[in-house]
Design an enzyme around this catalytic site. Structure first.
Site, mmCIF file in Angstrom:
data_model
loop_
_atom_site.group_PDB
_atom_site.id
_atom_site.type_symbol
_atom_site.label_atom_id
_atom_site.label_comp_id
_atom_site.label_asym_id
_atom_site.label_seq_id
_atom_site.Cartn_x
_atom_site.Cartn_y
_atom_site.Cartn_z
ATOM 1 N N CYS A 215 0.999 -1.213 -0.046
ATOM 2 C CA CYS A 215 0.160 0.001 0.009
ATOM 3 C C CYS A 215 0.828 1.164 -0.037
ATOM 4 O O CYS A 215 1.791 1.237 0.819
ATOM 5 C CB CYS A 215 -0.748 -0.066 1.173
ATOM 6 S SG CYS A 215 -1.742 1.443 1.392
ATOM 7 N N PRO A 216 0.742 2.343 -0.736
ATOM 8 C CA PRO A 216 -0.394 2.421 -1.901
ATOM 9 C C PRO A 216 0.123 1.997 -3.283
ATOM 10 O O PRO A 216 -0.796 2.477 -4.241
ATOM 11 C CB PRO A 216 -0.742 3.753 -1.571
ATOM 12 C CG PRO A 216 0.647 4.472 -1.495
ATOM 13 C CD PRO A 216 1.575 3.564 -0.717
#
Lengths: 83, 193
Positions: free
Chosen positions: A16-17
């Site tokens: 993430c991200p």
């Protein structure tokens, strides 16, 4: 399931991200109507892709799958650029 | 539109005029509402200069930008350290020099908010992130720029702390509270980190 796609993004190992950010970048290179297949190992990407496609314009989530690739559990997302 | 409307107009012009005025008023109100309604924007205040908090800010900023939001980040007080490219001492007051000496020289020197132990904690966290293939803060900053995230440095805190423009990275905007509010009042989400 045999969902056709135009481009494959290997987001395995990304966290993430980055799966989302890279998917967004790749999708921007596609033509409207084309489909991007994203393969990720990040479990959070399931909810992330749902959230992204719900909020962003011009994106549609066609399908999500759980697969095993090279002995590793992967999450596959099919996103379509709608406009 | 069409015949029905015109026939009625012939029958009762005053009624049509009243309707027209009403529609005009409604259009005006709608325009005002649209002007005030939130847009696809996210505004983030980065007050903290802690590595972990700043990372959270950049994960949100890059994620939001990827989702199609227009993102503005306002760096103030300790958050200005994130934007530093080096430390200069000339032309500063004693207290500004002391502050510069004790502040991180660049984003690479940011401490963590807990268990920092003179930078050991920050080093460890960076190592753990690398091990898990999470982007480094510096990569995130570059990525944010790439995605068109606006970065605004608070002029007042920069001035108070004596941080020179030449100590900060290039391509920044400078502004005050109103430039933040102008963005945050138009944003669906505003964060203070």
């Amino acid at each position: 399931m045999n969902q056709p796609f135009d481009k494959l993004l290997d987001a395995r190992g990304m966290n993430c991200p980055m799966p989302l950010v890279n998917a967004r970048k790749e999708l921007g290179k596609l033509e409207p109507g084309q489909v991007l297949k994203v393969v990720a190992t990040d479990r959070g990407s399931i909810a992330d892709f749902q959230g992204w496609t719900k909020i962003a314009k011009n994106v549609e989530l066609l399908a999500q799958e759980n697969e095993t690739m090279d002995g590793v559990n992967v999450y596959v997302h099919y996103v379509k650029r709608t406009a | 539109m069409g015949a029905g409307f015109n026939i009625r107009a012939n029958e009762d012009p005053s009624r049509v005029q009243a309707l027209e005025e009403k529609v005009e008023g409604l259009v005006k109100r709608l325009e005002q509402l649209e002007e005030r309604s939130a847009e696809d924007r996210v505004a983030i205040v980065v007050f903290s200069g802690d590595l972990d908090r700043v990372l959270a800010a950049f994960v949100i900023a890059t994620g939001a930008a990827a989702m199609g939001q227009q993102v503005s980040m306002f760096f103030t007080f300790w958050g200005l350290s994130v934007l530093k490219k080096g430390t200069e001492f000339s032309g500063k007051t004693i207290s500004q020099k002391a502050m510069a000496l004790m502040s991180p020289g660049t984003s690479l020197d940011l401490p963590v908010s807990k268990m920092n132990y003179f930078g050991m904690g920050a080093k460890m966290l960076r190592g753990m992130m690398k091990h898990k293939n999470v982007s480094s803060l510096e990569d995130m900053i570059a990525l944010a720029r790439d995605l068109g995230v606006r970065m605004i440095a608070c002029e007042m805190s920069r001035d108070v702390m004596g941080i020179k423009e030449s100590e900060l990275v290039d391509a920044l905007e400078y502004g005050g509270v109103a430039s933040f509010l102008a963005d945050s009042l138009k944003s669906r989400t505003s964060l203070f980190i």
